[in-house]
Design a protein around this motif. Structure first.
Motif, PDB file in Angstrom:
ATOM      1  N   GLU A   1       1.992 -13.391 -14.838  1.00 21.15           N
ATOM      2  CA  GLU A   1       0.961 -12.501 -14.354  1.00 21.15           C
ATOM      3  C   GLU A   1       1.347 -12.020 -12.955  1.00 21.15           C
ATOM      4  N   HIS A   2       1.162 -10.736 -12.760  1.00 19.54           N
ATOM      5  CA  HIS A   2       1.655 -10.144 -11.528  1.00 19.54           C
ATOM      6  C   HIS A   2       0.761  -8.981 -11.141  1.00 19.54           C
ATOM      7  N   LEU A   3       0.359  -8.939  -9.860  1.00 23.27           N
ATOM      8  CA  LEU A   3      -0.409  -7.822  -9.332  1.00 23.27           C
ATOM      9  C   LEU A   3       0.391  -7.145  -8.230  1.00 23.27           C
ATOM     10  N   VAL A   4       0.374  -5.837  -8.208  1.00 22.75           N
ATOM     11  CA  VAL A   4       1.082  -5.094  -7.176  1.00 22.75           C
ATOM     12  C   VAL A   4       0.164  -4.025  -6.607  1.00 22.75           C
ATOM     13  N   GLU A   5      -0.072  -4.109  -5.297  1.00 23.34           N
ATOM     14  CA  GLU A   5      -0.844  -3.088  -4.612  1.00 23.34           C
ATOM     15  C   GLU A   5       0.101  -2.022  -4.077  1.00 23.34           C
ATOM     16  N   SER A   6      -0.376  -0.808  -4.030  1.00 25.46           N
ATOM     17  CA  SER A   6       0.396   0.294  -3.450  1.00 25.46           C
ATOM     18  C   SER A   6      -0.558   1.351  -2.946  1.00 25.46           C
ATOM     19  N   GLY A   7      -0.022   2.297  -2.201  1.00 24.51           N
ATOM     20  CA  GLY A   7      -0.824   3.411  -1.722  1.00 24.51           C
ATOM     21  C   GLY A   7      -1.174   3.355  -0.251  1.00 24.51           C
ATOM     22  N   GLY A   8      -0.818   2.278   0.400  1.00 20.96           N
ATOM     23  CA  GLY A   8      -1.108   2.169   1.815  1.00 20.96           C
ATOM     24  C   GLY A   8      -0.237   3.098   2.645  1.00 20.96           C
ATOM     25  N   GLY A   9      -0.544   3.163   3.931  1.00 26.35           N
ATOM     26  CA  GLY A   9       0.221   4.007   4.825  1.00 26.35           C
ATOM     27  C   GLY A   9      -0.566   4.347   6.062  1.00 26.35           C
ATOM     28  N   LEU A  10      -0.048   5.286   6.804  1.00 28.07           N
ATOM     29  CA  LEU A  10      -0.688   5.743   8.033  1.00 28.07           C
ATOM     30  C   LEU A  10      -1.510   6.992   7.731  1.00 28.07           C
ATOM     31  N   VAL A  11      -2.757   7.004   8.163  1.00 22.53           N
ATOM     32  CA  VAL A  11      -3.638   8.137   7.922  1.00 22.53           C
ATOM     33  C   VAL A  11      -4.487   8.380   9.161  1.00 22.53           C
ATOM     34  N   GLU A  12      -4.807   9.627   9.399  1.00 21.56           N
ATOM     35  CA  GLU A  12      -5.643   9.949  10.555  1.00 21.56           C
ATOM     36  C   GLU A  12      -7.106   9.622  10.271  1.00 21.56           C
ATOM     37  N   SER A  13      -7.828   9.367  11.310  1.00 20.94           N
ATOM     38  CA  SER A  13      -9.261   9.118  11.182  1.00 20.94           C
ATOM     39  C   SER A  13      -9.929  10.289  10.465  1.00 20.94           C
TER      40      SER A  13
END
Length: 128
Positions: A1-13
Motif C-alpha cells: 500500500e502506497h500513498l503519494v501526494e503531489s501538487g505542492g509548490g510556491l503560490v502567491e497569496s
C-alpha cells in the motif's frame, strides 16, 4: 500500500493550488481519506476528511469556503483544491487513510496518528 501526494509548490497569496493523493496497491474508494498539514514549529493539524460516500466531509474552520476535498475513484485519487490561499496555509501537506468501519471518519478528524497509511507529503508555500 502506497500513498503519494503531489501538487505542492510556491503560490502567491490569493492564488490556488490542487493537491492530489494517489494510492497504489489498494483502493481509496473503500477508505476514509484525510488531508493534514504541518508548518515548521507547529503541530500537525487536520485540514479535511472525506468519507467513503462523499456525504460526510469535515473541514477545519479556517479553510471552510476556501478548500474543497473530493475523490475520483476512477483515478484512485483524492484531491484538495485550495483557493484564496493565505501565507498561514504554508505547510507540508499529507494525506492518510482510515477504514470506513470502526469509526474511521472520527479517527480521521480527531486521531490521525492512528493511521498507518501516510504519504510523504508535499510542500505548499504561500508568499505574501
Amino acid at each position: 500500500e502506497h500513498l503519494v501526494e503531489s501538487g505542492g509548490g510556491l503560490v502567491e497569496s490569493g492564488g490556488s493550488r490542487r493537491l492530489s493523493c494517489a494510492a497504489s496497491g489498494f483502493t481509496l474508494e473503500n477508505s476514509v481519506v484525510g488531508w493534514y498539514r504541518q508548518a515548521p514549529g507547529k503541530e500537525r493539524e487536520t485540514v479535511a476528511c472525506i468519507g467513503d460516500t462523499d456525504q460526510t466531509i469535515y473541514y477545519k474552520n479556517s479553510v471552510k469556503g476556501r478548500f474543497t476535498i473530493s475523490r475520483d475513484n476512477a483515478k484512485n485519487t483524492v484531491y484538495l483544491l485550495m483557493n484564496s490561499l493565505e501565507p498561514e496555509d504554508t505547510a507540508v501537506y499529507f494525506c492518510a487513510t482510515f477504514p470506513v468501519v470502526n469509526g474511521g471518519f472520527r479517527l480521521c478528524v480527531l486521531n490521525p496518528a492512528s493511521s498507518n497509511s501516510w504519504g510523504q507529503g508535499t510542500q505548499v508555500t504561500v508568499s505574501s
